[in-house]
Design an enzyme around this catalytic site. Structure first.
Site, PDB file in Angstrom:
ATOM      1  N   ILE A 112      17.365  -3.297  12.628  1.00 31.19           N
ATOM      2  CA  ILE A 112      17.523  -2.577  13.912  1.00 31.19           C
ATOM      3  C   ILE A 112      16.451  -3.056  14.896  1.00 31.19           C
ATOM      4  O   ILE A 112      15.265  -3.029  14.565  1.00 31.19           O
ATOM      5  CB  ILE A 112      17.355  -1.049  13.710  1.00 31.19           C
ATOM      6  CG1 ILE A 112      18.304  -0.530  12.628  1.00 31.19           C
ATOM      7  CG2 ILE A 112      17.555  -0.303  15.022  1.00 31.19           C
ATOM      8  CD1 ILE A 112      18.035   0.922  12.217  1.00 31.19           C
ATOM      9  N   LYS A 140       5.706   3.307   9.100  1.00 31.10           N
ATOM     10  CA  LYS A 140       6.610   2.910  10.191  1.00 31.10           C
ATOM     11  C   LYS A 140       6.498   3.842  11.393  1.00 31.10           C
ATOM     12  O   LYS A 140       6.464   3.386  12.535  1.00 31.10           O
ATOM     13  CB  LYS A 140       8.045   2.854   9.658  1.00 31.10           C
ATOM     14  CG  LYS A 140       8.247   1.694   8.677  1.00 31.10           C
ATOM     15  CD  LYS A 140       9.550   1.838   7.916  1.00 31.10           C
ATOM     16  CE  LYS A 140       9.802   0.648   7.004  1.00 31.10           C
ATOM     17  NZ  LYS A 140      10.903   0.892   6.058  1.00 31.10           N
ATOM     18  N   GLY A 146      16.618  -4.658   2.969  1.00 27.62           N
ATOM     19  CA  GLY A 146      17.438  -5.705   2.369  1.00 27.62           C
ATOM     20  C   GLY A 146      17.142  -7.055   3.006  1.00 27.62           C
ATOM     21  O   GLY A 146      16.647  -7.140   4.137  1.00 27.62           O
TER      22      GLY A 146
HETATM   23  N1  HSE Z   1      11.257  -0.406   1.257  1.00 30.26           N
HETATM   24  C1  HSE Z   1      11.658  -0.372   2.608  1.00 30.26           C
HETATM   25  C2  HSE Z   1      12.823   0.598   2.741  1.00 30.26           C
HETATM   26  C3  HSE Z   1      12.044  -1.757   3.034  1.00 30.26           C
HETATM   27  O1  HSE Z   1      13.389   0.996   1.735  1.00 30.26           O
HETATM   28  O2  HSE Z   1      13.148   0.993   3.849  1.00 30.26           O
HETATM   29  C4  HSE Z   1      12.204  -1.922   4.525  1.00 30.26           C
HETATM   30  O3  HSE Z   1      11.007  -1.765   5.206  1.00 30.26           O
END
Ligand code: HSE
Length: 434
Positions: free
Chosen positions: A133, A202, A299
């Site tokens: 995204i 994040k 992914g």
């Molecule tokens: N481990 C992370 C998730 C990977 O599952 O969102 C993507 O940042």
């Protein structure tokens, strides 16, 4: 224009980037005029099996070769120690970096952004949040005209996949996690996903760029999905809610709430319908209102798509350095992080089915100015307790919006009531209603 690209770290995402560059290089050149030439790929272990065969002539185990032979370095090793040194060494050579490392940027981002700015080099990090995204670009560029008021959403693909498999398909936790790992969604250490740290990294990073408020990552409130009880999921459903692991950043005046926790959403909320590995992020700006971004959050292929979009931007930066000064270090001086969240709450108490119990609980809530929105008591027996083995039933109280500190004080008092057995359950509810 030709730009030499080197990659350090060839795990799930690194392999995806190699595949994308080799398969779509011509398309990218047609669209942009930029030829991204993969020169070197470093990894410690070339024996492990990969979803795509990296050409032998590109492989190395020496990351310094990558820095020497590239115009831009893609850091995909993850973690903090070595990744920081690698980025710093690349900056010292005056070269830009593209990274997917949310962990490093959330915890050391302010310092890294400062160094990039100081050396006049670009750091791209689109792949660090939301997989494929384009959320970083949207916030930094497309929504730049707005004062951002809130960002909230599902930022971890692994936990959303696990919750979907468990709650909708009845798969047990361990198996759902194993599947997420096989599909390349999970972090190398999956407790980063399950315990909420990845979502917290994040939302911290999004907060830095959206609100201009650098803060210490350790101040962020983080709760994962490990403790979720299926009984609450069921009871929540009866009240019209769906459970998701939500990452939330909200501005209230000069205060910013940044938190990650399991959250009940009204079942008609668009975020409640986001399942599987998908992520969705709601961004609310003062002029644009609410905008929602949706796509695959983890992914190899989606994340590679974001990495390569950064490579194209970086190439443009190398071509026109003067236009490449988007600030990363702006800071709202007065913004402080608040831990006194303002939310609706779902509370569950395990109590004997006797007269006066609801009255004693609601008295404590009233003493703390917490208003009850609805109550649900099931005759379903949770367990047998007490000397006479009396039946214990779940009593659910849904509150109107209240401040977290008042709620915590009230819960301590309620927990001390002799009729309340065990620790009360608290799940925050995210909805418009007061
Ligand atoms: N481990 C992370 C998730 C990977 O599952 O969102 C993507 O940042």
């Amino acid at each position: 224009m030709k730009v030499r690209v080197g990659i350090v770290g060839c795990g799930v995402v690194g392999t995806g980037v190699v595949e994308l560059l080799l398969k779509n290089g011509d398309t990218i050149k047609k669209k942009t005029g930029i030829e991204l030439v993969l020169t070197r790929v470093a990894d410690r272990d070339w024996q492990k099996s990969r979803a795509f065969q990296v050409p032998y002539q590109l492989r190395t185990t020496d990351y310094r070769e990558v820095i020497e032979q590239s115009d831009v370095v893609v850091e995909l090793v993850g973690g903090k120690g070595f990744a920081f040194e690698l980025i710093e060494e690349t900056f010292q050579k005056g070269k830009p970096v593209v990274t997917a490392n949310k962990h490093l940027l959330a915890e050391e981002g302010q310092e890294l952004f400062r160094r990039a700015q100081e050396r006049g080099v670009w750091i791209g990090f689109e792949a660090s949040v939301g997989g494929g995204i384009p959320i970083i670009k949207a916030i930094r560029e497309s929504l730049v005209a707005n004062q951002i008021e809130a960002i909230y959403g599902i930022l971890n693909g692994t936990t959303n996949y696990i919750l979907t498999r468990m709650l909708e398909e009845g798969v047990d936790f361990e198996r759902a996690l194993g599947e997420a790992q096989e599909k390349g969604y999970a972090e190398a250490d999956p407790s980063l996903d399950i315990d909420g740290w990845d979502s917290a990294h994040k939302i911290t990073l999004l907060s830095f760029i959206a609100f201009g408020g650098f803060f210490r990552f350790s101040q962020v409130y983080v709760e994962g999905i490990r403790e979720v009880d299926l009984l609450d999921v069921e009871l929540g459903r009866e009240l019209g809610y769906t459970l998701k692991l939500l990452a939330i950043a909200k501005r209230r005046g000069e205060e910013l709430e940044v938190r990650v926790h399991p959250t009940f959403l009204p079942e008609e909320d668009p975020l409640a319908k986001v399942s599987d590995v998908f992520n969705a992020i709601m961004v609310q700006g003062d002029f644009v209102g609410k905008t929602m971004f949706y796509g695959r959050g983890a992914g190899a292929h989606p994340t590679a798509s974001a990495v390569v979009s950064d490579l194209v931007d970086t190439a443009r930066c190398l071509m026109h350095p003067a236009n490449c000064r988007s600030r990363l270090d702006w800071q709202e001086k007065n913004l402080t992080l608040s831990d006194d969240f303002y939310s609706r709450y779902y509370l569950r108490f395990d109590v004997p089915d006797k007269p006066g119990i609801l009255a004693s609980i609601s008295r404590v809530l009233a003493d703390h100015q917490i208003s009850i929105a609805s109550v649900l008591q099931k005759e379903k027996v949770c367990k047998l307790a007490g000397r006479e083995g009396e039946p214990v039933v779940p009593l659910v109280v849904l509150t109107h919006k209240a401040y977290e500190r008042s709620m915590r004080r009230a819960l301590e008092e309620i927990r001390a009531l002799p009729v309340v057995l065990g620790k009360p359950v608290l799940i925050r509810v995210e909805e418009e209603a007061e």
